[in-house]
Write a protein that holds these residues in place. Structure first.
Motif, PDB file in Angstrom:
ATOM      1  N   THR A 136       0.818  -1.217   0.000  1.00  9.69           N
ATOM      2  CA  THR A 136       0.000   0.000   0.000  1.00  9.69           C
ATOM      3  C   THR A 136       0.850   1.263   0.000  1.00  9.69           C
ATOM      4  O   THR A 136       0.537   2.232  -0.683  1.00  9.69           O
ATOM      5  N   LEU A 137       1.924   1.252   0.763  1.00  8.75           N
ATOM      6  CA  LEU A 137       2.716   2.480   0.901  1.00  8.75           C
ATOM      7  C   LEU A 137       3.892   2.557  -0.079  1.00  8.75           C
ATOM      8  O   LEU A 137       4.693   3.477  -0.004  1.00  8.75           O
ATOM      9  N   ASP A 138       3.959   1.596  -0.998  1.00 12.19           N
ATOM     10  CA  ASP A 138       5.041   1.596  -1.983  1.00 12.19           C
ATOM     11  C   ASP A 138       4.593   2.410  -3.203  1.00 12.19           C
ATOM     12  O   ASP A 138       3.644   2.049  -3.885  1.00 12.19           O
ATOM     13  N   GLU A 139       5.270   3.503  -3.473  1.00 11.82           N
ATOM     14  CA  GLU A 139       4.901   4.362  -4.607  1.00 11.82           C
ATOM     15  C   GLU A 139       5.024   3.624  -5.939  1.00 11.82           C
ATOM     16  O   GLU A 139       4.412   4.013  -6.930  1.00 11.82           O
ATOM     17  N   GLY A 140       5.823   2.581  -5.945  1.00 13.48           N
ATOM     18  CA  GLY A 140       6.023   1.820  -7.181  1.00 13.48           C
ATOM     19  C   GLY A 140       4.908   0.835  -7.477  1.00 13.48           C
ATOM     20  O   GLY A 140       4.962   0.125  -8.476  1.00 13.48           O
ATOM     21  N   VAL A 141       3.928   0.788  -6.606  1.00 12.97           N
ATOM     22  CA  VAL A 141       2.801  -0.132  -6.810  1.00 12.97           C
ATOM     23  C   VAL A 141       1.502   0.655  -6.720  1.00 12.97           C
ATOM     24  O   VAL A 141       1.256   1.337  -5.722  1.00 12.97           O
ATOM     25  N   PHE A 142       0.691   0.562  -7.771  1.00 13.06           N
ATOM     26  CA  PHE A 142      -0.614   1.229  -7.768  1.00 13.06           C
ATOM     27  C   PHE A 142      -1.678   0.154  -7.907  1.00 13.06           C
ATOM     28  O   PHE A 142      -1.673  -0.605  -8.874  1.00 13.06           O
ATOM     29  N   ILE A 143      -2.582   0.085  -6.927  1.00 13.23           N
ATOM     30  CA  ILE A 143      -3.622  -0.945  -6.958  1.00 13.23           C
ATOM     31  C   ILE A 143      -4.974  -0.280  -7.125  1.00 13.23           C
ATOM     32  O   ILE A 143      -5.297   0.677  -6.426  1.00 13.23           O
ATOM     33  N   ARG A 144      -5.768  -0.789  -8.053  1.00  8.05           N
ATOM     34  CA  ARG A 144      -7.125  -0.284  -8.190  1.00  8.05           C
ATOM     35  C   ARG A 144      -8.101  -1.456  -8.185  1.00  8.05           C
ATOM     36  O   ARG A 144      -7.948  -2.389  -8.966  1.00  8.05           O
ATOM     37  N   SER A 145      -9.078  -1.390  -7.284  1.00  4.90           N
ATOM     38  CA  SER A 145     -10.116  -2.405  -7.201  1.00  4.90           C
ATOM     39  C   SER A 145     -11.279  -1.996  -8.090  1.00  4.90           C
ATOM     40  O   SER A 145     -11.775  -0.879  -7.983  1.00  4.90           O
ATOM     41  N   LEU A 146     -11.706  -2.893  -8.948  1.00  7.94           N
ATOM     42  CA  LEU A 146     -12.860  -2.621  -9.802  1.00  7.94           C
ATOM     43  C   LEU A 146     -13.946  -3.648  -9.515  1.00  7.94           C
ATOM     44  O   LEU A 146     -13.657  -4.806  -9.237  1.00  7.94           O
ATOM     45  N   ALA A 147     -15.188  -3.207  -9.623  1.00 12.13           N
ATOM     46  CA  ALA A 147     -16.306  -4.141  -9.524  1.00 12.13           C
ATOM     47  C   ALA A 147     -16.682  -4.576 -10.936  1.00 12.13           C
ATOM     48  O   ALA A 147     -16.576  -3.785 -11.879  1.00 12.13           O
ATOM     49  N   SER A 148     -17.094  -5.831 -11.072  1.00 15.70           N
ATOM     50  CA  SER A 148     -17.341  -6.354 -12.423  1.00 15.70           C
ATOM     51  C   SER A 148     -18.524  -5.647 -13.090  1.00 15.70           C
ATOM     52  O   SER A 148     -18.616  -5.620 -14.309  1.00 15.70           O
ATOM     53  N   ARG A 149     -19.424  -5.074 -12.294  1.00 19.36           N
ATOM     54  CA  ARG A 149     -20.561  -4.321 -12.828  1.00 19.36           C
ATOM     55  C   ARG A 149     -21.290  -5.063 -13.930  1.00 19.36           C
ATOM     56  O   ARG A 149     -21.573  -4.517 -15.000  1.00 19.36           O
ATOM     57  N   GLY A 150     -21.552  -6.311 -13.667  1.00 17.48           N
ATOM     58  CA  GLY A 150     -22.407  -7.069 -14.573  1.00 17.48           C
ATOM     59  C   GLY A 150     -21.702  -7.683 -15.768  1.00 17.48           C
ATOM     60  O   GLY A 150     -22.279  -8.482 -16.487  1.00 17.48           O
ATOM     61  N   ALA A 151     -20.425  -7.336 -15.991  1.00 24.16           N
ATOM     62  CA  ALA A 151     -19.723  -7.920 -17.129  1.00 24.16           C
ATOM     63  C   ALA A 151     -19.454  -9.391 -16.832  1.00 24.16           C
ATOM     64  O   ALA A 151     -19.111  -9.755 -15.714  1.00 24.16           O
ATOM     65  N   LEU A 152     -19.596 -10.222 -17.833  1.00 21.91           N
ATOM     66  CA  LEU A 152     -19.270 -11.633 -17.662  1.00 21.91           C
ATOM     67  C   LEU A 152     -17.820 -11.834 -18.069  1.00 21.91           C
ATOM     68  O   LEU A 152     -17.203 -10.963 -18.639  1.00 21.91           O
TER      69      LEU A 152
ATOM     70  N   GLY B 204     -15.172 -12.407 -16.130  1.00 20.74           N
ATOM     71  CA  GLY B 204     -14.153 -12.238 -15.113  1.00 20.74           C
ATOM     72  C   GLY B 204     -13.521 -10.857 -14.995  1.00 20.74           C
ATOM     73  O   GLY B 204     -12.757 -10.602 -14.080  1.00 20.74           O
ATOM     74  N   LEU B 205     -13.825  -9.968 -15.948  1.00 24.23           N
ATOM     75  CA  LEU B 205     -13.280  -8.610 -15.835  1.00 24.23           C
ATOM     76  C   LEU B 205     -14.436  -7.628 -15.875  1.00 24.23           C
ATOM     77  O   LEU B 205     -15.585  -8.008 -16.014  1.00 24.23           O
ATOM     78  N   SER B 206     -14.162  -6.338 -15.757  1.00 25.54           N
ATOM     79  CA  SER B 206     -15.207  -5.339 -15.932  1.00 25.54           C
ATOM     80  C   SER B 206     -15.077  -4.781 -17.342  1.00 25.54           C
ATOM     81  O   SER B 206     -14.051  -4.961 -17.998  1.00 25.54           O
ATOM     82  N   ALA B 207     -16.130  -4.099 -17.791  1.00 25.98           N
ATOM     83  CA  ALA B 207     -16.149  -3.612 -19.170  1.00 25.98           C
ATOM     84  C   ALA B 207     -14.959  -2.706 -19.468  1.00 25.98           C
ATOM     85  O   ALA B 207     -14.429  -2.702 -20.570  1.00 25.98           O
ATOM     86  N   SER B 208     -14.514  -1.959 -18.460  1.00 29.90           N
ATOM     87  CA  SER B 208     -13.463  -0.987 -18.730  1.00 29.90           C
ATOM     88  C   SER B 208     -12.068  -1.485 -18.349  1.00 29.90           C
ATOM     89  O   SER B 208     -11.106  -0.732 -18.448  1.00 29.90           O
ATOM     90  N   ALA B 209     -11.956  -2.742 -17.955  1.00 27.47           N
ATOM     91  CA  ALA B 209     -10.663  -3.233 -17.451  1.00 27.47           C
ATOM     92  C   ALA B 209      -9.531  -3.036 -18.458  1.00 27.47           C
ATOM     93  O   ALA B 209      -8.413  -2.667 -18.086  1.00 27.47           O
ATOM     94  N   ALA B 210      -9.831  -3.251 -19.734  1.00 28.84           N
ATOM     95  CA  ALA B 210      -8.793  -3.112 -20.757  1.00 28.84           C
ATOM     96  C   ALA B 210      -8.297  -1.667 -20.810  1.00 28.84           C
ATOM     97  O   ALA B 210      -7.100  -1.409 -20.935  1.00 28.84           O
ATOM     98  N   GLN B 211      -9.241  -0.741 -20.700  1.00 27.92           N
ATOM     99  CA  GLN B 211      -8.869   0.666 -20.769  1.00 27.92           C
ATOM    100  C   GLN B 211      -8.127   1.102 -19.503  1.00 27.92           C
ATOM    101  O   GLN B 211      -7.206   1.918 -19.565  1.00 27.92           O
ATOM    102  N   VAL B 212      -8.516   0.531 -18.381  1.00 27.69           N
ATOM    103  CA  VAL B 212      -7.806   0.837 -17.135  1.00 27.69           C
ATOM    104  C   VAL B 212      -6.364   0.337 -17.237  1.00 27.69           C
ATOM    105  O   VAL B 212      -5.417   1.018 -16.823  1.00 27.69           O
ATOM    106  N   ALA B 213      -6.203  -0.834 -17.821  1.00 29.34           N
ATOM    107  CA  ALA B 213      -4.851  -1.360 -18.027  1.00 29.34           C
ATOM    108  C   ALA B 213      -4.053  -0.414 -18.931  1.00 29.34           C
ATOM    109  O   ALA B 213      -2.872  -0.149 -18.685  1.00 29.34           O
ATOM    110  N   ASP B 214      -4.709   0.124 -19.964  1.00 31.14           N
ATOM    111  CA  ASP B 214      -4.036   1.083 -20.846  1.00 31.14           C
ATOM    112  C   ASP B 214      -3.598   2.328 -20.071  1.00 31.14           C
ATOM    113  O   ASP B 214      -2.496   2.847 -20.284  1.00 31.14           O
ATOM    114  N   LEU B 215      -4.445   2.821 -19.192  1.00 30.61           N
ATOM    115  CA  LEU B 215      -4.093   4.015 -18.411  1.00 30.61           C
ATOM    116  C   LEU B 215      -2.848   3.743 -17.571  1.00 30.61           C
ATOM    117  O   LEU B 215      -1.954   4.580 -17.462  1.00 30.61           O
ATOM    118  N   MET B 216      -2.790   2.544 -16.981  1.00 31.73           N
ATOM    119  CA  MET B 216      -1.620   2.213 -16.159  1.00 31.73           C
ATOM    120  C   MET B 216      -0.369   2.101 -17.018  1.00 31.73           C
ATOM    121  O   MET B 216       0.720   2.503 -16.611  1.00 31.73           O
TER     122      MET B 216
END
Ligand code: B12
Ligand SMILES: Nc1nc2c(ncn2[C@@H]2O[C@H](COP(=O)(O)OP(=O)(O)OP(=O)(O)O)[C@@H](O)[C@H]2O)c(=O)[nH]1
Ligand SMILES: [Mg+2]
Lengths: 322, 142
Positions: A109-125, A127-139
């Motif tokens: 949690t306190l390591d600046e070199g690690v960024f964690i984001r929790s997403l809810a699946s929001r109904g997507a089947l 195993g990922l959420s609809a925007s997971a690919a785009q979130v990965a792109d942002l990272m």
């Protein structure tokens, strides 16, 4: 160092310059799918493709989060920065969720070199959420060397992760119901690396044997899929896992797989279309939709034909024409 | 055709200091989840810096601190740390055993509301939902 151009949306510029708060905020914007989201995604395009995207999937309780935690510690030892997208299921009834994956990753949690984001699946089947690919792109654009996706533990065919991740790690564990049965057909096909976690448990070697036997039936694979053993709690086998991921990633890099990217976009588009069509049918009170609905109810029209008629109505072309 | 994407409120439910009573925070997390919110739940014993990092990375609207001992006395420090991290828009609430004079101090430090033992589900859900909207309205960076 990456250069942000001045005409970019401010959030995109700050994100590319490595500002953590901007990354966090941009993820929310993308999750909302607003017009600003598209601007940000366009602005970051030239900055993509630096990160290796590694997907972790497997049945509930197999130890995905615990293993991600150990893997991240290993990556940090190797000097890599990390972004983690951890997806947990939303309740299909209320839409709410308790996002608990990161409890197992608290040491970062306190390591600046690690960024964690929790997403809810929001109904997507899948195993990922609809925007997971785009979130990965942002990272990726935010200069993370490795982006990790932890899927909802379904153990079913995680097609989505397959289209998003460069390296797919499938995790099994002994003692989950009928052992390997928990790994359903379809999921083995996407694995680049197979891991039997909880190697400290007595039945682990049996699980490993079963997996090897199942893999043996799949003689088609171009590259043999390594089957590794880990004890995520005591961090045994984690360096080997990191090495195996690197081997697959290096292979991918050389391919510079354009068609895979197009395939991924097509998949995302298909998903968005079905979501939009669903909203249309659920909320529309148009005469046309009601007519079709009644025709289905009275068994005058089959579901597939009805769907094609509705799509035709929305898109203004004949859905039979492929 | 428009696609209305309604985004649920995001709430961090956590505990700071040395107090391990976690029944209240678990119940509140479940209340909020069942009301359709996205809850980031942590183990107790979080450091203040960890709460700030969690709130930042997860971009939450509301932070709920559960305190059955004396750890709510740290909350004014947390408020300051959030402000310094540019997270002044986030609403902070405290629940648990908080004596009246300490509650007054918390409110003075910027805590939005304090919940006492026996607080009902509806009361909690309604307040958090409203505070989440307030927080979203106060965001400055988009
Ligand atoms: C159960 C209990 C325990 C259990 C805890 C189990 C657990 N995992 O939580 C055990 C037996 C382990 C325990 C241990 C101790 N306990 Co104890 N415990 C209690 C007891 C009897 C009930 C607490 C409880 O669970 N209530 C049920 C929950 C649902 O209610 P709640 O937490 O109040 O939450 C409600 C509201 O307050 C509010 N709320 C709470 N948090 C939040 C957060 C948000 C965001 C929101 C919106 C609302 C909200 O909403 C909830 C629903 O209405 C209380 C007495 C009491 N009547 O409160 C003592 C009490 C809290 N314990 C006390 C003490 C002293 C201890 C020990 C130090 C005892 C010892 N000497 O060993 C240890 C310390 C443990 C530790 N590591 O911190 C004291 C604390 C005194 C103080 N405040 O100064 C109390 C008050 C008893 C007393 N009268 O002396 N305890
Ligand atoms: N014995 C043993 N237990 C483990 C190991 N790895 C994880 N566990 C435990 O298995 C349980 C589930 O671990 P998680 O990491 O939460 O599993 P997960 O796959 O992320 O679970 P979901 O996200 O809920 O699907 C926890 O109690 C872990 O402590 C391991 O290598 N050995
Ligand atoms: Mg998990």
């Amino acid at each position: 160092m990456k250069q942000a151009t001045p005409e970019m949306p401010a959030l995109a510029r700050r994100l590319i310059n490595g500002e953590t708060a901007a990354l966090a905020r941009a993820i929310s914007v993308v999750e909302r799918d607003t017009p600003q989201a598209i601007e940000i995604l366009r602005a970051i395009r030239p900055h993509l493709g630096q990160a290796i995207v590694v997907g972790f999937t497997g049945p509930p309780g197999a130890g995905k989060s615990t293993l991600v935690n150990a893997y991240v510690a290993e990556l940090r030892r190797r000097g890599k920065t990390v972004g983690i997208v951890a997806v947990d299921p939303s309740s299909p009834i209320t839409g709410g969720a308790v996002l608990g994956d990161r409890i197992r990753m608290a040491e970062h949690t306190l390591d600046e070199g690690v960024f964690i984001r929790s997403l809810a699946s929001r109904g997507a089947l899948g195993g990922l959420s609809a925007s997971a690919a785009q979130v990965a792109d942002l990272m990726d654009a935010a200069d993370r060397d490795v982006v990790i996706l932890e899927t909802v533990g379904t153990g079913q065919s995680e097609v989505e992760m397959a289209t998003i991740a460069d390296v797919r790690v499938v995790i099994a564990a002994p003692g989950l119901g009928d052992d390997v049965q928990a790994i359903k057909a379809g999921i083995l096909e996407i694995a680049d690396v197979l891991v039997v976690n909880k190697a400290d448990q007595p039945l682990a070697s049996q699980t490993r044997r079963q997996l090897n036997a199942m893999l043996g039936l799949r003689a088609t694979a171009e590259h043999p899929v390594p089957v590794l053993s880990t004890d995520a709690i005591n961090r045994v086998g984690v360096a080997d896992l990191a090495d195996a991921v690197t081997v697959v990633a290096d292979r991918r890099d050389r391919q510079t797989d354009r068609s895979a990217l197009a395939g991924r976009t097509r998949h995302l588009l298909a998903q968005a279309v079905s979501k939009a069509a669903e909203a249309h049918v659920m909320n529309s009170r148009s005469e046309k939709v009601e007519d079709i609905l009644h025709a289905v109810q009275d068994a005058r029209l089959g579901l597939t034909d009805a769907a094609k008629q509705i799509l035709g109505g929305i898109l203004g072309y004949n859905a039979n024409e492929q | 055709m428009t696609l209305d994407t309604v985004i649920p409120a995001r709430v961090l439910v956590t505990k700071i200091g040395l107090d391990g009573h976690d029944r209240g925070s678990r119940i509140v997390a479940a209340y909020l989840r069942d009301a359709g919110m996205e809850v980031i739940y942590t183990d107790p014993w979080q450091k203040l810096e960890a709460v700030v990092a969690l709130a930042l990375q997860e971009d939450v609207d509301v932070i709920g601190i559960s305190s059955l001992a004396t750890d709510h006395l740290l909350v004014p420090k947390l408020m300051k740390a959030l402000d310094e991290a540019g997270l002044g828009h986030i609403r902070v609430i405290v629940g648990g055993i908080v004596p009246a004079e300490e509650e007054a101090d918390l409110l003075k430090a910027g805590v939005s509301r304090v919940f006492h033992p026996g607080s009902g589900r509806e009361e909690i859900v309604e307040a958090v939902a409203k505070l989440a909207v307030d927080a979203a309205d106060d965001r400055t960076d988009d």
